[in-house]
Design a protein around this motif. Structure first.
Motif, PDB file in Angstrom:
ATOM      1  N   ASP A  22     -22.373   8.129  46.980  1.00 42.26           N
ATOM      2  CA  ASP A  22     -21.803   9.285  47.722  1.00 42.26           C
ATOM      3  C   ASP A  22     -20.675   9.104  48.394  1.00 42.26           C
ATOM      4  O   ASP A  22     -20.530   8.117  49.545  1.00 42.26           O
ATOM      5  CB  ASP A  22     -22.873   9.746  48.827  1.00 42.26           C
ATOM      6  CG  ASP A  22     -22.300  11.072  49.336  1.00 42.26           C
ATOM      7  OD1 ASP A  22     -21.432  11.730  48.842  1.00 42.26           O
ATOM      8  OD2 ASP A  22     -23.165  11.641  50.301  1.00 42.26           O
ATOM      9  N   ASP A  23     -19.369   9.337  47.664  1.00 41.70           N
ATOM     10  CA  ASP A  23     -18.011   8.985  48.231  1.00 41.70           C
ATOM     11  C   ASP A  23     -17.672   9.564  49.553  1.00 41.70           C
ATOM     12  O   ASP A  23     -16.932   8.620  50.279  1.00 41.70           O
ATOM     13  CB  ASP A  23     -16.922   9.194  47.008  1.00 41.70           C
ATOM     14  CG  ASP A  23     -17.162   8.685  45.793  1.00 41.70           C
ATOM     15  OD1 ASP A  23     -17.480   7.491  45.751  1.00 41.70           O
ATOM     16  OD2 ASP A  23     -16.504   9.074  44.674  1.00 41.70           O
ATOM     17  N   GLU A  24     -18.267  10.713  50.004  1.00 41.85           N
ATOM     18  CA  GLU A  24     -17.798  10.944  50.982  1.00 41.85           C
ATOM     19  C   GLU A  24     -18.563  10.365  52.238  1.00 41.85           C
ATOM     20  O   GLU A  24     -17.995  10.064  53.346  1.00 41.85           O
ATOM     21  CB  GLU A  24     -18.278  12.687  51.069  1.00 41.85           C
ATOM     22  CG  GLU A  24     -17.662  13.544  50.366  1.00 41.85           C
ATOM     23  CD  GLU A  24     -18.199  14.909  50.550  1.00 41.85           C
ATOM     24  OE1 GLU A  24     -18.759  15.374  51.348  1.00 41.85           O
ATOM     25  OE2 GLU A  24     -17.840  15.871  49.538  1.00 41.85           O
ATOM     26  N   LEU A  25     -19.812   9.844  52.085  1.00 40.27           N
ATOM     27  CA  LEU A  25     -20.555   9.082  52.799  1.00 40.27           C
ATOM     28  C   LEU A  25     -19.930   7.838  53.107  1.00 40.27           C
ATOM     29  O   LEU A  25     -19.707   7.395  54.296  1.00 40.27           O
ATOM     30  CB  LEU A  25     -22.084   8.951  52.363  1.00 40.27           C
ATOM     31  CG  LEU A  25     -23.023   7.893  53.302  1.00 40.27           C
ATOM     32  CD1 LEU A  25     -22.929   8.686  54.664  1.00 40.27           C
ATOM     33  CD2 LEU A  25     -24.227   7.893  52.734  1.00 40.27           C
ATOM     34  N   VAL A  26     -19.458   7.029  52.033  1.00 35.02           N
ATOM     35  CA  VAL A  26     -18.658   5.919  51.962  1.00 35.02           C
ATOM     36  C   VAL A  26     -17.328   6.054  52.909  1.00 35.02           C
ATOM     37  O   VAL A  26     -16.978   5.187  53.926  1.00 35.02           O
ATOM     38  CB  VAL A  26     -18.422   5.251  50.826  1.00 35.02           C
ATOM     39  CG1 VAL A  26     -17.562   3.872  50.811  1.00 35.02           C
ATOM     40  CG2 VAL A  26     -19.754   4.910  50.007  1.00 35.02           C
ATOM     41  N   GLU A  27     -16.598   7.025  52.498  1.00 40.48           N
ATOM     42  CA  GLU A  27     -15.399   7.354  53.469  1.00 40.48           C
ATOM     43  C   GLU A  27     -15.860   7.565  54.936  1.00 40.48           C
ATOM     44  O   GLU A  27     -15.116   6.993  55.780  1.00 40.48           O
ATOM     45  CB  GLU A  27     -14.705   8.529  52.833  1.00 40.48           C
ATOM     46  CG  GLU A  27     -13.334   8.728  53.318  1.00 40.48           C
ATOM     47  CD  GLU A  27     -12.587   7.469  53.072  1.00 40.48           C
ATOM     48  OE1 GLU A  27     -11.541   7.118  53.892  1.00 40.48           O
ATOM     49  OE2 GLU A  27     -12.466   6.789  52.092  1.00 40.48           O
ATOM     50  N   ARG A  28     -16.726   8.248  55.226  1.00 46.05           N
ATOM     51  CA  ARG A  28     -17.023   8.536  56.532  1.00 46.05           C
ATOM     52  C   ARG A  28     -17.606   7.237  57.251  1.00 46.05           C
ATOM     53  O   ARG A  28     -17.092   6.803  58.452  1.00 46.05           O
ATOM     54  CB  ARG A  28     -18.339   9.485  56.802  1.00 46.05           C
ATOM     55  CG  ARG A  28     -17.717  11.092  56.502  1.00 46.05           C
ATOM     56  CD  ARG A  28     -18.934  11.756  56.848  1.00 46.05           C
ATOM     57  NE  ARG A  28     -19.723  11.495  55.775  1.00 46.05           N
ATOM     58  CZ  ARG A  28     -20.965  12.401  55.985  1.00 46.05           C
ATOM     59  NH1 ARG A  28     -21.311  13.375  56.610  1.00 46.05           N
ATOM     60  NH2 ARG A  28     -21.924  12.207  54.814  1.00 46.05           N
ATOM     61  N   ALA A  29     -18.236   6.266  56.534  1.00 49.74           N
ATOM     62  CA  ALA A  29     -18.705   4.965  57.208  1.00 49.74           C
ATOM     63  C   ALA A  29     -17.417   4.098  57.610  1.00 49.74           C
ATOM     64  O   ALA A  29     -17.505   3.400  58.237  1.00 49.74           O
ATOM     65  CB  ALA A  29     -19.543   4.427  56.381  1.00 49.74           C
TER      66      ALA A  29
END
Length: 106
Positions: free
Chosen positions: A38-45
């Motif tokens: 999940d690229d969005e989750l990685v970016e938010r983290a």
């Protein structure tokens, strides 16, 4: 003691399975993990980690960043040289921060 054709085929098949199966299982695992990424989750983290790091090292006053200086204790100005490499270390430490050599207390 000749091997029968059936026994030879079984041994060749078992050898191929032992060689090929781990590679196929690894590739299947890799593809499965890629599909769950999940690229969005990685970016938010990543952004959260950067914000936490930035907020712990500096405060913003108006628009100019102000660096946070930790409270200096009584032993921060006292140093002891490492007998192996000569690096200055805080007094009371057991090992050198540069070469990890043992520092004997005076």
């Amino acid at each position: 003691m000749a091997l029968s054709q059936l026994e030879l085929a079984f041994r060749v098949g078992a050898g191929l399975f032992v060689i090929v199966a781990p590679t196929l299982l690894f590739l299947a695992l890799w593809r499965g993990l890629e599909s769950m990424r999940d690229d969005e989750l990685v970016e938010r983290a990543r952004q959260r980690a950067e914000n936490t790091e930035r907020s712990s090292t500096e405060w913003t006053v108006g628009r100019s960043p102000v660096s946070v200086v930790p409270n200096s204790g009584p032993n921060d100005s006292e140093t002891a040289a490492c007998p192996s490499c000569g690096t200055e270390n805080r007094t009371g430490v057991t090992y050198c921060r540069e070469c990890l050599g043992r520092i004997d207390d005076p």
